[in-house]
Design a protein around this motif. Structure first.
Motif, PDB file in Angstrom:
ATOM      1  N   GLN A  76      42.073  33.074  59.517  1.00  0.00           N
ATOM      2  CA  GLN A  76      43.491  33.294  59.170  1.00  0.00           C
ATOM      3  C   GLN A  76      44.376  32.196  59.750  1.00  0.00           C
ATOM      4  O   GLN A  76      45.253  31.684  59.080  1.00  0.00           O
ATOM      5  CB  GLN A  76      43.940  34.672  59.688  1.00  0.00           C
ATOM      6  CG  GLN A  76      45.414  34.966  59.540  1.00  0.00           C
ATOM      7  CD  GLN A  76      45.807  35.364  58.129  1.00  0.00           C
ATOM      8  OE1 GLN A  76      44.955  35.555  57.276  1.00  0.00           O
ATOM      9  NE2 GLN A  76      47.090  35.473  57.889  1.00  0.00           N
ATOM     10  N   ASP A 128      50.925  35.195  53.784  1.00  0.00           N
ATOM     11  CA  ASP A 128      50.754  36.564  53.283  1.00  0.00           C
ATOM     12  C   ASP A 128      51.738  37.543  53.925  1.00  0.00           C
ATOM     13  O   ASP A 128      51.459  38.731  54.029  1.00  0.00           O
ATOM     14  CB  ASP A 128      49.304  37.040  53.477  1.00  0.00           C
ATOM     15  CG  ASP A 128      48.320  36.192  52.686  1.00  0.00           C
ATOM     16  OD1 ASP A 128      48.698  35.731  51.590  1.00  0.00           O
ATOM     17  OD2 ASP A 128      47.199  35.974  53.167  1.00  0.00           O
ATOM     18  N   SER A 160      57.180  32.160  52.579  1.00  0.00           N
ATOM     19  CA  SER A 160      55.889  32.828  52.676  1.00  0.00           C
ATOM     20  C   SER A 160      54.922  32.129  51.728  1.00  0.00           C
ATOM     21  O   SER A 160      55.282  31.746  50.615  1.00  0.00           O
ATOM     22  CB  SER A 160      56.002  34.317  52.320  1.00  0.00           C
ATOM     23  OG  SER A 160      56.258  34.496  50.943  1.00  0.00           O
ATOM     24  N   SER A 162      51.011  32.271  49.948  1.00  0.00           N
ATOM     25  CA  SER A 162      49.990  33.214  49.510  1.00  0.00           C
ATOM     26  C   SER A 162      48.615  32.580  49.651  1.00  0.00           C
ATOM     27  O   SER A 162      48.355  31.522  49.070  1.00  0.00           O
ATOM     28  CB  SER A 162      50.233  33.608  48.048  1.00  0.00           C
ATOM     29  OG  SER A 162      49.109  34.301  47.539  1.00  0.00           O
ATOM     30  N   SER A 163      47.744  33.240  50.404  1.00  0.00           N
ATOM     31  CA  SER A 163      46.376  32.724  50.510  1.00  0.00           C
ATOM     32  C   SER A 163      45.636  32.934  49.194  1.00  0.00           C
ATOM     33  O   SER A 163      44.649  32.256  48.926  1.00  0.00           O
ATOM     34  CB  SER A 163      45.633  33.385  51.667  1.00  0.00           C
ATOM     35  OG  SER A 163      45.578  34.775  51.488  1.00  0.00           O
ATOM     36  N   GLN A 164      46.137  33.826  48.357  1.00  0.00           N
ATOM     37  CA  GLN A 164      45.521  34.085  47.057  1.00  0.00           C
ATOM     38  C   GLN A 164      45.838  32.979  46.045  1.00  0.00           C
ATOM     39  O   GLN A 164      44.946  32.430  45.412  1.00  0.00           O
ATOM     40  CB  GLN A 164      46.025  35.416  46.503  1.00  0.00           C
ATOM     41  CG  GLN A 164      45.397  35.819  45.203  1.00  0.00           C
ATOM     42  CD  GLN A 164      44.445  36.942  45.405  1.00  0.00           C
ATOM     43  OE1 GLN A 164      44.638  37.745  46.282  1.00  0.00           O
ATOM     44  NE2 GLN A 164      43.413  37.006  44.610  1.00  0.00           N
ATOM     45  N   GLU A 169      55.017  31.776  47.886  1.00  0.00           N
ATOM     46  CA  GLU A 169      55.210  33.076  47.250  1.00  0.00           C
ATOM     47  C   GLU A 169      56.693  33.426  47.210  1.00  0.00           C
ATOM     48  O   GLU A 169      57.217  33.816  46.183  1.00  0.00           O
ATOM     49  CB  GLU A 169      54.424  34.140  48.021  1.00  0.00           C
ATOM     50  CG  GLU A 169      54.239  35.428  47.284  1.00  0.00           C
ATOM     51  CD  GLU A 169      53.313  35.308  46.079  1.00  0.00           C
ATOM     52  OE1 GLU A 169      53.484  36.121  45.164  1.00  0.00           O
ATOM     53  OE2 GLU A 169      52.470  34.409  46.031  1.00  0.00           O
TER      54      GLU A 169
END
Length: 174
Positions: A76, A128, A160, A162-164, A169
């Motif tokens: 992380q 995230d 922010s 996004s790790s996705q 984001e």
């Protein structure tokens, strides 16, 4: 820095950052989808005139073109540092402005601060999380207090990532 020729020497903080940058640069340089110099010029102009919406769009589009295989996936902390250092390195490489990362203040460390002749940008990043949480941290820890007597306009920016999706984001300013 050589003021006579308006040249600067930029360096990397460590080997890992240098290798990551070279890999990222090689991937994007070998297949540019747009003229890189126009992206740089657009970013500098956006910072010069306080256009944070354009800064957001340019940075988001840059990250969106980065291959997902280049992003760290295991730890992380490494994932958060990837976004943080990518932003920092881009800002440092494209501008002649003062750029700080992890600038120590009386109540904590601001993720990134950019000082231009007219503006001071104070960024806080969350992976995230929410941009609201990042902006709240700037307020709670008083990162802008050091600039209260400064005549330049201040922008507080919560971002922010996004790790996705591998890009921004949310982006809030105050």
């Amino acid at each position: 820095m050589d003021r006579r020729f308006n040249t600067y020497l930029l360096d990397f903080p460590n080997r890992e950052v240098r290798e990551g940058f070279v890999t990222l640069l090689a991937n994007n340089y070998l297949k540019p989808s747009e003229d890189p110099s126009s992206w740089v010029i657009d970013m500098v102009k956006a910072l010069e005139c306080g256009d944070l919406d354009l800064v957001r769009r340019l940075f988001t589009s840059f990250l969106a073109e980065t291959p997902y295989s280049m992003r760290p996936k295991k730890d992380q902390k490494d994932r958060e540092l990837y976004f943080h250092y990518t932003f920092y390195l881009l800002m440092r490489l494209i501008s002649c402005y003062t750029v700080y990362t992890e600038k120590q203040m009386s109540e904590g460390r601001a993720d990134c601060i950019i000082e231009t002749p007219k503006y001071v940008y104070i960024f806080e990043f969350k992976l995230d999380g929410t941009a609201e949480e990042a902006l709240q941290q700037i307020h709670d820890r008083g990162y802008a207090r050091a600039y209260e007597a400064d005549a330049r306009q201040r922008f507080l920016v919560g971002v922010s990532f996004s790790s996705q999706t591998g890009t921004t984001e949310e982006w809030l300013t105050a």
